[in-house]
Design an enzyme around this catalytic site. Structure first.
Site, PDB file in Angstrom:
ATOM      1  N   HIS A  14      -5.735  -5.470  14.679  1.00  0.00           N
ATOM      2  CA  HIS A  14      -5.875  -4.649  13.587  1.00  0.00           C
ATOM      3  C   HIS A  14      -7.030  -4.984  12.785  1.00  0.00           C
ATOM      4  CE1 HIS A  14      -4.143  -0.786  11.736  1.00  0.00           C
ATOM      5  NE2 HIS A  14      -5.267  -1.402  11.010  1.00  0.00           N
ATOM      6  N   HIS A  16     -10.537  -3.545  10.299  1.00  0.00           N
ATOM      7  CA  HIS A  16     -11.490  -2.650  10.013  1.00  0.00           C
ATOM      8  C   HIS A  16     -12.730  -3.468   9.817  1.00  0.00           C
ATOM      9  CE1 HIS A  16      -8.621   0.568   9.287  1.00  0.00           C
ATOM     10  NE2 HIS A  16      -7.847  -0.327   9.314  1.00  0.00           N
ATOM     11  N   ARG A  18     -16.005  -1.237   9.491  1.00  0.00           N
ATOM     12  CA  ARG A  18     -17.011  -0.582   8.791  1.00  0.00           C
ATOM     13  C   ARG A  18     -18.448  -0.557   9.655  1.00  0.00           C
ATOM     14  NH1 ARG A  18     -12.508   0.905   6.349  1.00  0.00           N
ATOM     15  NH2 ARG A  18     -12.080  -0.181   4.494  1.00  0.00           N
ATOM     16  N   ASN A  42     -12.167   4.063  11.947  1.00  0.00           N
ATOM     17  CA  ASN A  42     -12.086   5.190  11.002  1.00  0.00           C
ATOM     18  C   ASN A  42     -13.373   5.105  10.075  1.00  0.00           C
ATOM     19  OD1 ASN A  42     -11.212   2.612   9.995  1.00  0.00           O
ATOM     20  ND2 ASN A  42     -10.100   3.802   8.304  1.00  0.00           N
ATOM     21  N   LYS A 100      -6.309   5.517  18.135  1.00  0.00           N
ATOM     22  CA  LYS A 100      -5.438   5.275  17.048  1.00  0.00           C
ATOM     23  C   LYS A 100      -5.217   6.749  16.450  1.00  0.00           C
ATOM     24  CE  LYS A 100      -4.080   3.237  13.073  1.00  0.00           C
ATOM     25  NZ  LYS A 100      -4.994   2.581  12.030  1.00  0.00           N
ATOM     26  N   HIS A 137      -0.665   4.963  12.883  1.00  0.00           N
ATOM     27  CA  HIS A 137      -0.630   4.754  11.369  1.00  0.00           C
ATOM     28  C   HIS A 137       0.614   5.517  11.089  1.00  0.00           C
ATOM     29  CE1 HIS A 137      -2.187   4.088   6.940  1.00  0.00           C
ATOM     30  NE2 HIS A 137      -0.998   5.138   6.924  1.00  0.00           N
ATOM     31  N   HIS A 175       0.623  -2.182  11.487  1.00  0.00           N
ATOM     32  CA  HIS A 175       1.222  -2.601   9.949  1.00  0.00           C
ATOM     33  C   HIS A 175       2.579  -2.258   9.582  1.00  0.00           C
ATOM     34  CE1 HIS A 175      -0.488   1.310   9.322  1.00  0.00           C
ATOM     35  NE2 HIS A 175      -1.736   1.023   8.992  1.00  0.00           N
ATOM     36  N   ASP A 248      -5.347  -5.928   9.725  1.00  0.00           N
ATOM     37  CA  ASP A 248      -5.333  -4.763   8.669  1.00  0.00           C
ATOM     38  C   ASP A 248      -6.501  -5.045   7.658  1.00  0.00           C
ATOM     39  OD1 ASP A 248      -5.537  -1.994   8.185  1.00  0.00           O
ATOM     40  OD2 ASP A 248      -3.825  -1.887   7.124  1.00  0.00           O
TER      41      ASP A 248
HETATM   42  O1  DOR Z   1      -5.022   0.252   3.261  1.00  0.00           O
HETATM   43  C1  DOR Z   1      -5.620   0.387   4.160  1.00  0.00           C
HETATM   44  N1  DOR Z   1      -7.078   0.672   4.323  1.00  0.00           N
HETATM   45  N2  DOR Z   1      -4.801   1.115   5.247  1.00  0.00           N
HETATM   46  C2  DOR Z   1      -5.429   1.878   6.065  1.00  0.00           C
HETATM   47  O2  DOR Z   1      -4.744   2.626   6.850  1.00  0.00           O
HETATM   48  C3  DOR Z   1      -7.060   2.162   6.159  1.00  0.00           C
HETATM   49  C4  DOR Z   1      -7.455   0.869   5.671  1.00  0.00           C
HETATM   50  C5  DOR Z   1      -9.105   0.986   5.251  1.00  0.00           C
HETATM   51  O3  DOR Z   1      -9.806   1.697   6.505  1.00  0.00           O
HETATM   52  O4  DOR Z   1      -9.574   0.927   4.218  1.00  0.00           O
HETATM   53 ZN    ZN Z   2      -5.763  -0.250   9.253  1.00  0.00          ZN
END
Ligand code: DOR
Ligand code: ZN
Length: 365
Positions: A14, A16, A18, A42, A100, A137, A175, A248
């Site tokens: 999991h 992120h 960007r 996302n 997701k 989520h 998470h 995460d």
């Molecule tokens: O704290 C978080 N940040 N929870 C999430 O579900 C998304 C993530 C983010 O993309 O920054």
């Molecule tokens: Zn996440």
């Protein structure tokens, strides 16, 4: 002599990453530690199709040096408009592991998320049919539900009924932050799993408000009570293969965290494996780290376990105050860096040698 631990190269299920300059600044931290990572979709706009996921994967690989063995695994952003044809396409696409589910409005960049589980039932049935994994989520978004209760209410009202209706669906409660979430995963079949972050294992909600409000400890789902943290620690170190590593880790520019309305997300990729080593060591369970970090996730995703190894060594090192994000326009220092967890403090383990990324000696010395 410092204690060392040799384990199969781990995966982060999991993450992120960007896009643009933040991707370029962040991805190396994960590539130095993990062989594979499940990359969250996302972005703005979100990654909703297999075709866009393939492009995004290439963007990630383009930020890595030649010879990096980092293998991004993709998941697509489920929306009210995801069709069964899109699910079929995803099932046939290399490097796509699932979808997701963000309840609309639940967290960062979730505006295009699912507004009602009933709207996505055809897509979920198709996923169950194809064996794709649904990463969830797990929070309701109802303003009337206390923010600390949103995971438990989601399990009760949405996730448990869904799993009863589609018992074949392969589901990960991402998470997990509460004992309710732990109980849900423990009582599920082997098609139900949960990921655990380092930050939810290390901290509780007191840490969010220790001598003031601390935006770099703010994430969603939010840190919970100490008794929930203890439940997560028990599950992570239990050896139960239904629980595995998902950081995460989520970079945000410093100015967007240190703000009157700060973003949710904690960056841990700079020390992720090392922090889990601290956690397992604190529980006298270092012998269980390998299963959690390197075996159980691969088994759940039905991919081979990695064959190379990393060596962890007990060694205290100081985390930088921030990491730069070159190429940000405007010249505002608050928007040209991000702040990692434990900034200016120490982490008690380091990676001594890693074959991840063919980097040979010392990714982190
Ligand atoms: O704290 C978080 N940040 N929870 C999430 O579900 C998304 C993530 C983010 O993309 O920054
Ligand atoms: Zn996440």
């Amino acid at each position: 002599m410092a204690r060392t631990l040799r384990i199969t190269a781990p995966d982060d299920w999991h993450l992120h990453l960007r896009d643009g300059s933040l991707l370029a600044a962040a991805v190396g931290h994960s590539a130095a530690r993990f062989r594979r990572a499940l990359v969250m979709p996302n972005l703005v706009p979100p990654v909703t199709t297999a075709g866009r996921a393939a492009e995004y994967r290439n963007e990630i690989l383009a930020c890595l040096p030649p010879g990096s063995g980092f293998d991004p695994v993709m998941t697509l952003y489920l929306t009210d408009n995801t069709t069964t044809a899109m699910v079929a396409e995803a099932a046939g696409a290399p490097h796509v592991a699932g979808f997701k589910l963000y309840p609309a409005g639940a967290t960062t960049h979730s505006d295009n998320g699912v507004t009602s589980i009933h709207r996505v039932m055809p897509a979920l049935e198709a996923m169950a049919d194809k064996g794709l994994v649904l990463q969830v989520h797990g929070e309701v978004t109802d303003d009337h539900v206390d923010v600390f209760d949103r995971e438990a209410v989601f399990i009760d009202q949405v996730l448990a009924p869904l799993c009863r209706e589609l018992p074949e669906l392969r589901v990960i409660l991402e998470h997990v932050t509460t004992s309710d979430g732990i109980g849900f995963v423990q009582s599920g079949g082997d098609n139900i799993a949960g990921t655990l972050t380092a930050h939810h294992l290390l901290y509780c909600r007191n840490d969010l408000f220790r001598s003031g409000i601390r935006p770099h400890y703010y994430c969603l789902p939010v840190l919970k009570r100490r008794r929930h943290q203890e439940s997560l620690l028990g599950a992570a170190t239990s050896g139960n293969p239904s629980f595995f590593l998902g950081t995460d880790s989520a970079p945000h520019l410093r100015g967007q965290k240190e703000s009157a309305c700060g973003c949710a997300g904690i960056f841990t990729a700079h020390a992720a494996l090392e922090l889990y080593a601290e956690i397992f060591d604190g529980m006298n369970a270092l012998d269980r780290l390998e299963g959690f970090a390197s075996h159980f996730g691969a088994d759940f995703y039905r991919v081979p376990r990695n064959t190379d190894e990393v060596i962890l060594e007990e060694f205290a090192w100081e985390v930088p105050a921030s990491y730069p994000v070159p190429g940000q326009p405007g010249g505002d220092p608050a928007l040209s860096e991000f702040v990692p967890l434990r900034a200016g403090e120490t982490v008690g383990w380091r990676i001594r040698r890693t074959d991840v990324g063919d980097s040979g000696e010392a990714a982190v010395d």
